[in-house]
Design an enzyme around this catalytic site. Sequence first.
Site, PDB file in Angstrom:
ATOM      1  N   ASN A   1      -7.231  -0.492  14.186  1.00 49.67           N
ATOM      2  CA  ASN A   1      -8.666  -0.622  13.871  1.00 49.67           C
ATOM      3  C   ASN A   1      -8.931  -1.937  13.134  1.00 49.67           C
ATOM      4  O   ASN A   1      -9.998  -2.126  12.565  1.00 49.67           O
ATOM      5  CB  ASN A   1      -9.124   0.557  13.013  1.00 49.67           C
TER       6      ASN A   1
ATOM      7  N   GLU B   1      -9.662  -0.610   5.124  1.00 50.05           N
ATOM      8  CA  GLU B   1     -10.200  -0.049   6.370  1.00 50.05           C
ATOM      9  C   GLU B   1     -11.530  -0.721   6.721  1.00 50.05           C
ATOM     10  O   GLU B   1     -12.135  -1.385   5.871  1.00 50.05           O
ATOM     11  CB  GLU B   1     -10.405   1.458   6.177  1.00 50.05           C
TER      12      GLU B   1
ATOM     13  N   ASP C   1       0.832  -1.210   0.000  1.00 49.21           N
ATOM     14  CA  ASP C   1       0.000   0.000   0.000  1.00 49.21           C
ATOM     15  C   ASP C   1       0.866   1.259   0.000  1.00 49.21           C
ATOM     16  O   ASP C   1       2.093   1.176   0.040  1.00 49.21           O
ATOM     17  CB  ASP C   1      -0.960  -0.001   1.196  1.00 49.21           C
TER      18      ASP C   1
ATOM     19  N   HIS D   1      -7.342  -2.946  10.431  1.00 53.85           N
ATOM     20  CA  HIS D   1      -7.096  -2.920   8.980  1.00 53.85           C
ATOM     21  C   HIS D   1      -5.894  -3.776   8.595  1.00 53.85           C
ATOM     22  O   HIS D   1      -5.018  -4.066   9.412  1.00 53.85           O
ATOM     23  CB  HIS D   1      -6.961  -1.481   8.450  1.00 53.85           C
TER      24      HIS D   1
HETATM   25  P1  PGA Z   1       2.530  -1.281  12.524  1.00 56.41           P
HETATM   26  O1  PGA Z   1       1.319  -0.992  11.530  1.00 56.41           O
HETATM   27  O2  PGA Z   1       3.190  -2.519  12.029  1.00 56.41           O
HETATM   28  O3  PGA Z   1       3.401  -0.061  12.381  1.00 56.41           O
HETATM   29  O4  PGA Z   1       1.949  -1.445  13.892  1.00 56.41           O
HETATM   30  C1  PGA Z   1       0.395  -1.973  11.283  1.00 56.41           C
HETATM   31  C2  PGA Z   1      -0.636  -1.485  10.314  1.00 56.41           C
HETATM   32  O5  PGA Z   1      -1.158  -0.379  10.478  1.00 56.41           O
HETATM   33  O6  PGA Z   1      -0.965  -2.232   9.400  1.00 56.41           O
END
Ligand code: PGA
Length: 244
Positions: free
Chosen positions: A136, A143, A67, A138
């Site tokens: 959240n 999302e 992404d 995701h």
């Molecule tokens: P993080 O992010 O590995 O920095 O905790 C996870 C995400 O938002 O997919």
Amino acid sequence: MKLKLFRNYEELSDFAAREIADAIGNKPSLALCLASGDTPKLTVELLVKKLKEDKIDHSKITFIGLDEWVGLPPTNTGSCHYFFQNKLIGPLQLKPSQYFLFNALSHDLKKECEKMDRFINDKNGIDIMLVGIGMNGHIGFNEPGASFDNLSHVIELDEITKSVGQKYFNEQVELGKGITIGFKHLLNAKRVFLMANGSKKAEVIKKTVEGPVTENFPASIMQQHENGFVFIDEEAASLLSKPH
Ligand code: PGA
């Protein structure tokens, strides 16, 4: 979906890196999709180290970036592009034909999505997809509410993503949209590894593993993947109620 528990972040990362390195050893043309972020950071570093130390041929792999933050240039140190360029593409000297990252500055983001979908299809799908999980629930920028049927798409970011995402940047940035690989590609991937560590991820891991499968909690899609693996450390597993 299978769950695998590790004592800590280091062990979890080492295992994931070993799995991927072995898979490349067995299939040199492996199509690998990785997330950026804090969670996969050590895995990516260890993967590069293992490939080099064990002299595993990585000249034919394909790499796909999960992404990107829409509107951010690849030079921004918080961009996914910057992460992959510095941690993977540069160190492994991947050729441009070997990877595809979303151009989040494109004036035609729909076309970027189509290019990504074509790139993945040309490789006959993703062999291994390694993702983290957001606060959240995701995965990538899928999302809450995003359809499980989505291919690559552009999405309005959730408020939690916009605020938690500030941690990647040196100064406050305006985050609005994300461009991401959709869940159709995840469901079609031959293997998916979802990783999480630390007590702050315990709640979302509980929902991922024990909650209902629903688009309102994106990571619950892992329960639908026969070759979906959830790799967690003891802290992230601390709220699980059932034995797994
Ligand atoms: P993080 O992010 O590995 O920095 O905790 C996870 C995400 O938002 O997919």
